[in-house]
Write a protein that holds these residues in place. Structure first.
Motif, mmCIF file in Angstrom:
data_model
loop_
_atom_site.group_PDB
_atom_site.id
_atom_site.type_symbol
_atom_site.label_atom_id
_atom_site.label_comp_id
_atom_site.label_asym_id
_atom_site.label_seq_id
_atom_site.Cartn_x
_atom_site.Cartn_y
_atom_site.Cartn_z
ATOM 1 N N GLU A 263 -0.332 -22.526 -43.149
ATOM 2 C CA GLU A 263 -1.684 -22.753 -42.524
ATOM 3 C C GLU A 263 -1.615 -24.351 -41.723
ATOM 4 O O GLU A 263 -2.174 -24.062 -40.625
ATOM 5 C CB GLU A 263 -2.475 -22.929 -43.473
ATOM 6 C CG GLU A 263 -2.628 -21.492 -44.216
ATOM 7 C CD GLU A 263 -3.267 -20.345 -43.328
ATOM 8 O OE1 GLU A 263 -4.067 -20.648 -42.370
ATOM 9 O OE2 GLU A 263 -2.586 -19.445 -43.169
ATOM 10 N N LYS A 264 -0.910 -25.186 -41.964
ATOM 11 C CA LYS A 264 -0.720 -26.372 -41.202
ATOM 12 C C LYS A 264 0.123 -26.115 -40.037
ATOM 13 O O LYS A 264 -0.263 -26.721 -39.012
ATOM 14 C CB LYS A 264 -0.150 -27.514 -42.326
ATOM 15 C CG LYS A 264 -1.030 -27.980 -42.851
ATOM 16 C CD LYS A 264 -2.013 -28.953 -42.342
ATOM 17 C CE LYS A 264 -2.976 -29.643 -43.496
ATOM 18 N NZ LYS A 264 -4.094 -30.366 -42.842
ATOM 19 N N TYR A 267 -2.373 -24.275 -37.612
ATOM 20 C CA TYR A 267 -3.359 -25.107 -37.141
ATOM 21 C C TYR A 267 -2.946 -26.117 -36.045
ATOM 22 O O TYR A 267 -3.438 -26.291 -35.049
ATOM 23 C CB TYR A 267 -3.842 -25.959 -38.214
ATOM 24 C CG TYR A 267 -4.835 -27.027 -37.745
ATOM 25 C CD1 TYR A 267 -6.006 -26.811 -37.328
ATOM 26 C CD2 TYR A 267 -4.291 -28.323 -37.925
ATOM 27 C CE1 TYR A 267 -6.892 -27.705 -37.081
ATOM 28 C CE2 TYR A 267 -5.237 -29.373 -37.314
ATOM 29 C CZ TYR A 267 -6.417 -29.043 -37.073
ATOM 30 O OH TYR A 267 -7.278 -30.185 -36.592
#
Length: 502
Positions: A263-264, A267
């Motif tokens: 997810e990072k 992002y």
């Protein structure tokens, strides 16, 4: 403007005490000083030191510029008045200067370092008391460096050469490359501190999360280093390098898989995309404005001035786009997002490990490169590569592959890295040239349709450009397809594959 690239002058960069000693030894010559004044010497170069990196030295005293080039035995100078301290080669409007300063390309030439000194002018007389040369000496205050310029008078070149050779026989520094090295050693502020290429050197056993953080942090630093140049609109390369740095960061995060939390990773890839996306239109406009001189050369004479309407229209669009970009780069939101990204890849990444975080970078990088190499191979195998869309996707494939090799090639390929990068760059550039011609046709028609004021000549210009671009595109396509076939042969692909993944 007075420009002289055919001067037979010689230049020395020496210590004052060495010069004094050498002159005392030249007993058969005499020096008549007739002009002395305080004078600053300002060294010029581009932001990324393109001249100094090639051992080219450009410095200014008053309105005179002096140019030392290691491949040119002659000493060059020109007089140039400009409203601002900084300028571009195109401002000089002289083909000879453009050739002499070609390493600087389209970049802004700016003052890097000003040295205080005294300028003295002498007449050099031989044993017969005849004036054979003019000597100009720049002695730098508080320093031992002295520039000595010796210019023969008409009809006295041979006699002046004898004097120059006599000075050289005393061991005075006459090498252009050595002059630049001496200055770089003495004045650290002249050294190259910026490169658009990744400089971080990794070790094979570095942990992947730490290694990738080093690379991405460096790329963010490069992007940030270009922001001031974008805001001041010094030259178009600042925006280009800013975009490329962000593109490399996105490609690397995409290529190395799950080094960090998925997810990072997703992002920050999105954040970097947004940082660059706001500049897309401005970059497109810059590219077209840079191409206009090339377009003029290609066009029949009767359509030349039709480009003026197009150029003025692009300049008008550019004003609004540069404001939009500048507002974005100065916004609180951008600064906070950028600071967040820097903080993550410098420190916070250790709190968001992915499955590959503890693996050695050699293993992760080799796998990433192999996986990236599969993409163009499969894409080419599934199609005939003849459509602009497929070729554009292949260009992106090769670009991503090149970025991964630039970042991790030293741990995967070692000394073979540069050879592989050059092959990829050449192929990528050729596909890019094809894509540019294809896009040129679309763009000039878009511009024509969008322009509120147009005339018959503007329409003729666009039609002529269409023909030129189509012809160039078709010619380039055959070359690209031929080179693609060669590159995609198994024996060539194997040179890029890493077969020793731990």
């Amino acid at each position: 403007m007075n420009f002289n690239l055919l001067s037979k002058s010689s230049i020395f960069l020496i210590k004052q005490e060495e010069l004094d000693l050498a002159i005392r030894k030249c007993s058969e010559y005499s020096f008549n000083s007739f002009h002395t004044k305080k004078s600053d010497i300002t060294v010029y170069d581009t932001f990324d030191r393109r001249l100094l990196s090639k051992n080219v030295l450009l410095f200014r005293s008053g309105d005179f510029f002096y140019l030392l080039h290691p491949k040119n035995k002659k000493y060059n100078y020109f007089e140039f008045n400009h409203p601002s301290e900084s300028f571009k080669i195109s401002d000089l409007n002289d083909a000879k200067i453009e050739k002499a300063l070609s390493p600087a390309s389209v970049r802004l030439l700016m003052p890097l370092l000003t040295l205080r000194g005294i300028l003295e002018v002498y007449d050099l007389k031989n044993s017969d008391k005849k004036t054979i040369a003019r000597c100009t000496k720049y002695q730098l205050n508080g320093d031992f460096f002295t520039f000595l310029i010796i210019t023969p008078l008409k009809g006295f070149k041979d006699e002046t050469d004898e004097f120059v050779n006599l000075l050289k026989s005393f061991g005075l520094n006459y090498s252009r490359g050595s002059i630049v090295c001496e200055l770089l050693n003495k004045y650290p502020e002249l050294n190259i501190t910026y490169s658009n290429k990744i400089q971080t050197v990794l070790k094979q056993n570095d942990l992947s999360d730490r290694a990738v953080s080093f690379i991405v942090t460096e790329l963010l630093e490069k992007a940030e280093a270009n922001i001031d140049g974008i805001l001041h609109d010094y030259d178009t390369e600042f925006l280009h390098d800013y975009r490329v740095s962000l593109r490399k960061a996105r490609s690397i995060l995409s290529g190395v898989g799950d080094v960090y939390d998925k997810e990072k990773m997703k992002y920050f890839r999105g954040v970097f995309k947004s940082f660059a996306q706001i500049t897309n239109d401005l970059r497109d406009i810059d590219v077209y404005l840079l191409k206009i001189p090339e377009f003029i050369e290609e066009l029949p004479q009767y359509t030349d001035y039709g480009l003026n309407d197009i150029k003025n229209y692009l300049l008008m669009l550019r004003e609004s786009e540069i404001k939009k970009v500048n507002n974005f780069l100065q916004s609180t939101e951008f600064k906070q997002d950028f600071a967040e990204a820097v903080n993550f890849f410098q420190k916070e990444y250790i709190n968001y490990p992915g499955k590959s975080a503890g693996k050695e970078i050699y293993t992760v990088a080799a796998e990433a490169i192999n996986n990236c190499l599969d993409s163009p191979v499969k894409r080419a195998g599934q199609s005939k590569c003849t459509s602009p869309e497929i070729l554009h996707k292949l260009r992106i494939d090769f670009k991503k592959l090149r970025y991964l090799i630039e970042a991790f090639g030293n741990v995967v390929y070692g000394e073979k890295t540069e050879v592989l990068l050059k092959k990829l760059k050449k192929l990528q550039d050729e596909i890019g040239l094809y894509h540019d011609y294809h896009n040129h046709i679309i763009m000039v028609n878009y511009i024509l349709n969008d322009m509120s004021i147009k005339n018959d000549n503007t329409k003729k210009t666009v039609k002529e450009l269409e023909k030129i671009f189509a012809k160039k595109r078709d010619k380039t396509e055959n070359k690209v397809l031929e080179r693609l076939d060669i590159f995609l042969q198994k024996k060539n692909i194997n040179k890029f594959m890493s077969r020793s993944i731990k």
